[in-house]
Design a protein around this motif. Structure first.
Motif, short mmCIF file in Angstrom:
data_model
loop_
_atom_site.label_atom_id
_atom_site.label_comp_id
_atom_site.label_asym_id
_atom_site.label_seq_id
_atom_site.Cartn_x
_atom_site.Cartn_y
_atom_site.Cartn_z
N ASN A 367 15.96 11.68 86.41
CA ASN A 367 15.56 10.62 85.49
C ASN A 367 16.06 9.29 86.00
O ASN A 367 17.20 9.19 86.50
N MET A 368 15.24 8.28 85.87
CA MET A 368 15.57 6.96 86.42
C MET A 368 16.48 6.17 85.49
O MET A 368 16.41 6.29 84.27
N GLN A 369 17.32 5.33 86.09
CA GLN A 369 18.10 4.36 85.33
C GLN A 369 17.22 3.15 85.04
O GLN A 369 16.24 2.88 85.75
N ALA A 370 17.59 2.40 84.00
CA ALA A 370 16.79 1.24 83.63
C ALA A 370 16.73 0.21 84.74
O ALA A 370 15.72 -0.49 84.92
N ASN A 371 17.81 0.10 85.52
CA ASN A 371 17.86 -0.92 86.58
C ASN A 371 17.49 -0.35 87.95
O ASN A 371 17.74 -0.95 88.98
N GLY A 372 16.89 0.84 87.97
CA GLY A 372 16.45 1.44 89.22
C GLY A 372 17.41 2.50 89.72
O GLY A 372 18.61 2.45 89.45
N GLY A 373 16.90 3.44 90.48
CA GLY A 373 17.71 4.53 90.99
C GLY A 373 17.84 5.64 89.97
O GLY A 373 17.65 5.44 88.77
N TYR A 374 18.18 6.83 90.46
CA TYR A 374 18.31 7.99 89.58
C TYR A 374 19.70 8.07 88.96
O TYR A 374 20.69 7.66 89.56
N LEU A 375 19.77 8.61 87.76
CA LEU A 375 21.04 8.81 87.08
C LEU A 375 21.88 9.83 87.84
O LEU A 375 21.37 10.87 88.29
N LYS A 376 23.19 9.56 87.97
CA LYS A 376 24.10 10.54 88.54
C LYS A 376 24.10 11.78 87.66
O LYS A 376 24.03 11.70 86.45
N SER A 377 24.18 12.95 88.29
CA SER A 377 24.29 14.19 87.53
C SER A 377 25.53 14.15 86.66
O SER A 377 26.59 13.67 87.10
N PHE A 378 25.43 14.65 85.44
CA PHE A 378 26.54 14.53 84.50
C PHE A 378 27.80 15.18 85.02
O PHE A 378 28.92 14.76 84.70
N PHE A 379 27.70 16.21 85.85
CA PHE A 379 28.87 16.96 86.31
C PHE A 379 29.40 16.49 87.65
O PHE A 379 30.50 16.86 88.06
N SER A 380 28.64 15.70 88.37
CA SER A 380 28.97 15.42 89.76
C SER A 380 30.15 14.46 89.89
O SER A 380 30.19 13.40 89.24
N SER A 381 31.12 14.81 90.72
CA SER A 381 32.24 13.91 91.02
C SER A 381 31.76 12.82 91.96
O SER A 381 30.68 12.89 92.56
N TYR A 382 32.58 11.80 92.10
CA TYR A 382 32.17 10.60 92.82
C TYR A 382 33.42 9.89 93.33
O TYR A 382 34.54 10.34 93.10
N GLY A 383 33.26 8.76 93.99
CA GLY A 383 34.41 7.98 94.45
C GLY A 383 33.99 6.99 95.51
O GLY A 383 33.35 7.36 96.50
N VAL A 384 34.36 5.74 95.34
CA VAL A 384 33.94 4.71 96.28
C VAL A 384 34.52 4.97 97.67
O VAL A 384 33.94 4.56 98.68
N ALA A 385 35.65 5.65 97.77
CA ALA A 385 36.26 5.93 99.06
C ALA A 385 35.88 7.29 99.62
O ALA A 385 36.27 7.64 100.73
N THR A 386 35.13 8.09 98.87
CA THR A 386 34.83 9.45 99.31
C THR A 386 33.36 9.78 99.38
O THR A 386 32.95 10.61 100.18
N ALA A 387 32.54 9.18 98.53
CA ALA A 387 31.12 9.51 98.49
C ALA A 387 30.34 8.63 99.44
O ALA A 387 30.33 7.41 99.30
N ASP A 388 29.71 9.24 100.41
CA ASP A 388 28.93 8.49 101.40
C ASP A 388 27.45 8.43 101.03
O ASP A 388 26.77 7.45 101.33
#
Length: 450
Positions: A367-388
């Motif tokens: 599902n798309m976000q209002a400002n473009g791009g797909y919504l992150k999966s509710f369960f998925s971890s993330y991190g500016v220093a780890t997610a490429d």
């Protein structure tokens, strides 16, 4: 991913690798858990023995024997040995050897989801020069249900090439069903291995058969063949080796993870998929003397593989955690039914995704976000220093729409685990194929000259 493979069927650069075709054109953390992994008298356990040098010394077997154990296997390439002992004093004794940097029992260090000492000598890699390529179609019986492939535009990419059979992918997982009609033609027998036997490699696709299901599911996302049946993977023409490091219960013990990466490096695997975290700690704390030995042994093995030219792709996880700013771990050790919460900081890392050089993948739904791009999966971890990168992982809560009716991703599944509710073609819908998508994409790129 599995429960323990970054929890329940579990950005350095915060942008998506969402369109392969376009890209082709293109402070101390304290751990209160050390006592929970202490050796128990009379219980035979495996141990990681980490040596200070990059090689296992010649007297390792004798030193381990004097300490009350026996040498199971040596990984001379990285200075790590696997030992077994039923002595509660083994760790204390082996640490008296000034060549030993650290040691830890591994029974409590599994990430959850035979005796032949196989050679880990070099196997030949892809031949030099241009690699063979051929287009692939996306008209298999269940292709219309593969919203994830359309999201990343694999049909357009497949019109150019389905990847090259000269490229070898290693799926480090619970093995794979080598008889599966959507996988069989792409399974590489010679480079498949079972590492679950105390960290001793047992070669071959039969030894690496999947007794859990998770590995077959990730393998389908990577390399399901375009053969008119079932689904089509991201790179349907590449070869895939089953590197079995997870057991039937979905645990990935440290000795198996070490074995897997050394195997990948010595067998010139082009890219590995890693849809798990190395048990039992979601976060391994470098300043904990017990956890450090495990962390460093696995780090050495992963770096060894990368030094041999292997690209390592790993999932961020299914905990919805910010890996760049961790605060607590309520999961570990996942060998316990009700693990206590513990405070963690940036000195505590998730392996393999937080090892430097590993490509970290977070997931989105459909599902798309209002400002473009797909919504992150509710369960998925993330991190500016780890997610490429970001790849489709499904989202059964916020990712449902007309195209993705239940929000999940379709992939291959072993016949022996099939239930009456599954669609024909030995497939199942589940989460989370983020890392397999990106792993296959890198394999796809290695097979092109673009």
């Amino acid at each position: 991913m599995l429960k323990r493979t970054i929890r329940t069927w579990r950005a350095r650069v915060a942008r998506r690798f969402g369109v392969p075709l376009a890209l082709l054109g293109l402070v101390t953390g304290f751990s209160p858990l050390a006592s929970s992994v202490a050796a128990q008298a009379g219980t035979m356990q495996n141990y990681i023995v980490l040596y200070g040098s990059s090689a296992v010394p010649a007297d390792a077997a004798a030193s381990i024997a004097r300490s009350g154990g026996s040498l199971v296997y040596s990984y001379d390439q990285i200075g790590v040995a696997i030992a077994r002992s039923d002595s509660s004093n083994f760790r204390a004794n082996i640490l008296k050897d000034n060549k030993v940097e650290g040691a830890s029992a591994t029974a409590s260090f599994a990430t959850k989801l035979n005796d032949d000492q196989a050679s880990s000598a070099d196997a030949s890699g892809p031949p030099p020069g241009d690699l063979p390529n051929a287009p692939a179609t996306d008209t298999d019986t269940l292709s219309p249900l593969q919203w994830d492939m359309r999201q990343i535009h694999t049909p357009e990419a497949h019109a150019i090439t389905g990847g090259s059979p000269a490229v070898l992918v290693g799926d480090i997982d619970t093995g794979l069903d080598y008889t599966h009609p959507d996988l069989a033609q792409n399974v590489d027998d010679a480079n498949s291995v079972n590492c679950v036997n105390n960290g001793v490699p047992v070669p071959g696709k039969v030894a690496a058969d999947d007794d859990n299901g998770h590995g077959t599911h990730t393998a389908g996302t990577i390399a399901a063949a375009a053969n008119g049946l079932g689904i089509v993977g991201v790179a349907p023409n590449v070869r895939i080796a089953a590197i079995k490091a997870g057991n039937a219960d979905g645990f990935f013990f440290p000795e198996s993870v070490v074995c897997a990466f050394v195997w990948a490096g010595t067998h010139h695997v082009n890219v590995t998929n890693n849809s798990y975290f190395a048990d039992p700690f979601l976060f391994n704390c470098k300043n904990d003397p017990v956890q450090r030995a495990i962390w460093k042994a696995e780090q050495r093995a992963i770096r060894f593989a990368m030094q041999q030219g292997t690209v390592v792709v790993a999932a961020e996880g299914n905990e919805s955690d910010d890996l760049s700013h961790p605060t607590q771990d309520v999961t570990s050790p996942d060998t316990e039914a009700n693990p206590p919460a513990r405070t963690v900081h940036n000195d505590c890392v998730v392996i393999p995704v937080e090892i430097s050089g590993v490509i970290g993948v977070t997931g989105d739904g459909h599902n798309m976000q209002a400002n473009g791009g797909y919504l992150k999966s509710f369960f998925s971890s993330y991190g500016v220093a780890t997610a490429d990168v970001v790849a489709p992982s499904g989202d059964s809560i916020f990712g449902r729409n007309a195209e993705a009716v239940n929000g999940r991703v379709l992939s291959t599944w072993p016949e022996k685990f099939k239930t009456g509710s599954l669609p024909p073609g030995r497939v199942i819908e589940s989460c989370d194929p983020t890392a397999p998508n990106v792993c296959a994409f890198y394999a796809y790129l290695q097979g092109t000259s673009m």
